[in-house]
Design a protein around this motif. Structure first.
Motif, PDB file in Angstrom:
ATOM      1  N   LEU A 258       0.940  -1.155  -0.074  1.00 15.46           N
ATOM      2  CA  LEU A 258      -0.682   0.034  -0.426  1.00 15.46           C
ATOM      3  C   LEU A 258       0.929   1.630  -0.027  1.00 15.46           C
ATOM      4  O   LEU A 258       0.592   2.525  -0.642  1.00 15.46           O
ATOM      5  N   ASP A 259       2.037   1.846   0.715  1.00 20.04           N
ATOM      6  CA  ASP A 259       2.554   2.366   1.432  1.00 20.04           C
ATOM      7  C   ASP A 259       3.577   2.689  -0.082  1.00 20.04           C
ATOM      8  O   ASP A 259       3.826   4.340  -0.846  1.00 20.04           O
ATOM      9  N   ASP A 260       3.611   1.968  -1.044  1.00 19.15           N
ATOM     10  CA  ASP A 260       4.263   1.958  -2.716  1.00 19.15           C
ATOM     11  C   ASP A 260       3.671   2.339  -3.562  1.00 19.15           C
ATOM     12  O   ASP A 260       4.003   1.985  -4.991  1.00 19.15           O
ATOM     13  N   GLN A 261       2.034   2.100  -3.439  1.00 15.90           N
ATOM     14  CA  GLN A 261       1.089   1.714  -5.032  1.00 15.90           C
ATOM     15  C   GLN A 261       0.958   3.195  -4.967  1.00 15.90           C
ATOM     16  O   GLN A 261       1.423   4.186  -4.929  1.00 15.90           O
ATOM     17  N   ASP A 262       0.889   3.085  -6.396  1.00 14.93           N
ATOM     18  CA  ASP A 262       0.552   4.457  -7.764  1.00 14.93           C
ATOM     19  C   ASP A 262      -0.908   5.102  -7.136  1.00 14.93           C
ATOM     20  O   ASP A 262      -1.247   4.351  -7.750  1.00 14.93           O
ATOM     21  N   ARG A 263      -0.958   5.681  -6.224  1.00 18.97           N
ATOM     22  CA  ARG A 263      -2.783   6.116  -6.268  1.00 18.97           C
ATOM     23  C   ARG A 263      -3.187   6.649  -7.515  1.00 18.97           C
ATOM     24  O   ARG A 263      -4.597   6.941  -7.245  1.00 18.97           O
ATOM     25  N   SER A 264      -2.556   6.782  -8.492  1.00 17.31           N
ATOM     26  CA  SER A 264      -3.754   7.708  -9.756  1.00 17.31           C
ATOM     27  C   SER A 264      -4.184   6.579 -10.380  1.00 17.31           C
ATOM     28  O   SER A 264      -4.903   6.887 -10.709  1.00 17.31           O
ATOM     29  N   LEU A 265      -4.003   5.288  -9.890  1.00 16.44           N
ATOM     30  CA  LEU A 265      -4.552   4.047 -10.913  1.00 16.44           C
ATOM     31  C   LEU A 265      -5.552   4.002 -10.069  1.00 16.44           C
ATOM     32  O   LEU A 265      -5.736   2.607 -10.442  1.00 16.44           O
ATOM     33  N   TRP A 266      -5.888   4.030  -9.021  1.00 13.47           N
ATOM     34  CA  TRP A 266      -7.249   3.747  -7.706  1.00 13.47           C
ATOM     35  C   TRP A 266      -8.259   4.429  -8.627  1.00 13.47           C
ATOM     36  O   TRP A 266      -8.202   5.167  -9.328  1.00 13.47           O
ATOM     37  N   ASN A 267      -8.703   3.822  -8.516  1.00 14.85           N
ATOM     38  CA  ASN A 267     -10.601   3.645 -10.006  1.00 14.85           C
ATOM     39  C   ASN A 267     -11.513   4.862  -8.906  1.00 14.85           C
ATOM     40  O   ASN A 267     -11.826   4.259  -7.269  1.00 14.85           O
ATOM     41  N   GLY A 268     -11.646   5.861  -9.167  1.00 13.88           N
ATOM     42  CA  GLY A 268     -11.883   7.214  -8.328  1.00 13.88           C
ATOM     43  C   GLY A 268     -13.527   6.251  -8.372  1.00 13.88           C
ATOM     44  O   GLY A 268     -14.543   7.060  -7.962  1.00 13.88           O
ATOM     45  N   GLU A 269     -14.020   6.010  -9.062  1.00 11.35           N
ATOM     46  CA  GLU A 269     -15.521   5.350  -9.253  1.00 11.35           C
ATOM     47  C   GLU A 269     -15.923   4.523  -7.753  1.00 11.35           C
ATOM     48  O   GLU A 269     -17.087   4.601  -7.665  1.00 11.35           O
ATOM     49  N   MET A 270     -15.351   3.993  -8.454  1.00 13.74           N
ATOM     50  CA  MET A 270     -15.456   2.343  -6.921  1.00 13.74           C
ATOM     51  C   MET A 270     -15.392   3.957  -5.756  1.00 13.74           C
ATOM     52  O   MET A 270     -16.170   3.567  -4.625  1.00 13.74           O
ATOM     53  N   ILE A 271     -14.473   4.433  -5.392  1.00 17.37           N
ATOM     54  CA  ILE A 271     -14.098   5.072  -4.500  1.00 17.37           C
ATOM     55  C   ILE A 271     -14.960   5.808  -4.279  1.00 17.37           C
ATOM     56  O   ILE A 271     -16.157   5.889  -2.735  1.00 17.37           O
ATOM     57  N   ALA A 272     -15.870   6.578  -4.951  1.00 21.42           N
ATOM     58  CA  ALA A 272     -16.669   7.780  -4.902  1.00 21.42           C
ATOM     59  C   ALA A 272     -18.242   6.520  -4.285  1.00 21.42           C
ATOM     60  O   ALA A 272     -19.071   7.046  -2.802  1.00 21.42           O
ATOM     61  N   GLU A 273     -18.816   5.760  -4.978  1.00 19.24           N
ATOM     62  CA  GLU A 273     -19.140   4.703  -4.473  1.00 19.24           C
ATOM     63  C   GLU A 273     -19.607   4.090  -3.489  1.00 19.24           C
ATOM     64  O   GLU A 273     -19.970   4.175  -1.950  1.00 19.24           O
TER      65      GLU A 273
END
Length: 411
Positions: A258-273
């Motif tokens: 988790l510490d080293d993950q590229d957070r720009s790759l996280w799915n924004g739609e899933m996070i918002a939902e």
């Protein structure tokens, strides 16, 4: 080339549709073993027939129909030689007259889950049966999830199938009045399916997207039936964790923490939902363990970076979760959060206390956590021993390679 292409297509359909087809066949046949036999016969026929006739427009419907006719043939043969011929003839007549269409198929897996979680079945058999029949997990994978012997799990599954058959347990989603008392088992099943997909217990891949996708689909179906806070919490937790899946491995399949993950790759739609569902669930004031886990995932998801994560809030949520569900695994996760807030020594003291009690001695993540804290503190020999124990316990290749990399770095 045609034969190879058809075989590849059959294998793809099996991966994507076999559990749904099996669920429909179980509904039509009322017999787990007969349905499994019919399923495999249908796919066997598909390899030959699709080469001759081409792949049908709706492979799932074709396979259900073929499996149904294969089951009819089996019952006819049994009826000729079986002493209980009247019963078999009645079953055969009902099957021949069964009316079904592909429109009926969509919620068959949800029906199957509720059947496998029926209160008439032993509690320790409900989840293993569902994981085996609904999600196609092997007995070994299920045994690992439960920290049990494969033979024990296999015996529970066989007994549960026999109970469903002998007690004529109905294959249906319960009424609204019955849903609440049946909900806990179903939530636990979907949770374990997602966990196995999010971090596979064994194999070459870190994740199994087919299982996480199916768990989320089932969570959505369940929420349509019963939009309770804990259902919202489970769905939110799955969406928030799944939002990070792409960032959890490198292009070559290596594990990324988790510490080293590229957070720009996280799915924004899933996070918002997911965050929206968490807010709805918590506002009810009737939340439980799934809502609390979702809230923890939401704090992670909304943080721009590791350093900007609200570790105080995460520790507080783990304190509440630990009171609601006393568990050494929750303690381990809380120790990891405390190490971020108070430093690696604080985390190490907590993990060593868990291990000293005899809890999680065979859980590789506990030894990995201890090793990581020791590494950060410069205790090289202790870190090496803990990493070595974790390596002995894990059966997942990306995790093995990650631990081996940590051991090499210590040299």
């Amino acid at each position: 080339m045609v034969a190879a292409a058809v075989k590849a297509r059959v294998e793809q359909v099996y991966r994507e549709e076999s559990r749904r087809i099996l669920a429909t066949l179980i509904r039509l046949l009322g017999d787990f073993d007969l349905a499994e036999e019919a399923l495999h016969e249908a796919f066997f026929v598909a390899v030959e027939r699709w080469q001759q006739d081409g792949v049908p427009d709706n492979p799932r419907t074709w396979l259900v129909s073929t499996g149904r006719f294969k089951a009819i043939d089996v019952l006819r043969r049994r009826a000729r030689f079986n002493a209980s011929r009247p019963l078999l003839l009645a079953q055969l007549e009902a099957l021949e007259q069964a009316d079904w269409s592909d429109e009926d198929v969509e919620d068959d897996r949800l029906r199957l889950i509720f059947t496998c979680c029926h209160p008439a079945l032993a509690a320790d058999a409900q989840v293993p049966l569902t994981l085996r029949e609904v999600c196609d997990l092997t007995t070994e994978e299920i045994a690992r999830a439960f920290l049990s012997a494969p033979a024990t799990i296999a015996q529970r599954i066989v007994r549960a199938k026999a109970k469903i058959r002998d007690a004529k347990i109905p294959y249906q989603v319960p009424s609204l009045a019955e849903l609440p008392e049946r909900l806990d088992s179903v939530l636990r099943v979907i949770y374990l399916v997602f966990n196995e997909g999010y971090s596979a217990s064994i194999g070459a891949q870190l994740t199994r997207e087919d299982l996480t996708r199916e768990a989320i689909r089932l969570g959505r179906l369940l929420m349509e039936l019963l939009p309770e806070p804990e259902v919202m919490g489970l769905l939110a937790m799955m969406l928030l964790h799944e939002s990070r899946r792409v960032a959890r491995t490198s292009p070559s399949g290596e594990l990324i923490l988790l510490d080293d993950q590229d957070r720009s790759l996280w799915n924004g739609e899933m996070i918002a939902e997911g965050c929206s569902l968490v807010e709805r669930a918590l506002s009810s004031r009737r939340f439980g363990p799934y809502c609390l886990q979702a809230a923890i995932a939401a704090v992670h998801a909304e943080a721009p970076s590791v350093d900007e994560t609200d570790w105080e809030q995460i520790v507080g949520l783990y304190d509440v979760l630990l009171r609601a569900v006393p568990s050494p695994v929750v303690e381990l996760n809380r120790a990891a959060a405390i190490s971020k807030r108070d430093g690696p020594l604080a985390g190490l003291i907590l993990v060593e206390a868990i291990l000293a009690r005899g809890d999680l001695l065979d859980y590789h993540l506990a030894h990995s956590a201890r090793a990581e804290f020791c590494r950060q503190l410069g205790r090289v020999e202790q870190a090496r021993a803990a990493y070595q124990r974790a390596l002995e316990l894990t059966q997942q290749e990306p995790e093995r390679r990650f631990i081996e990399g940590r051991l090499k770095a210590l040299e």
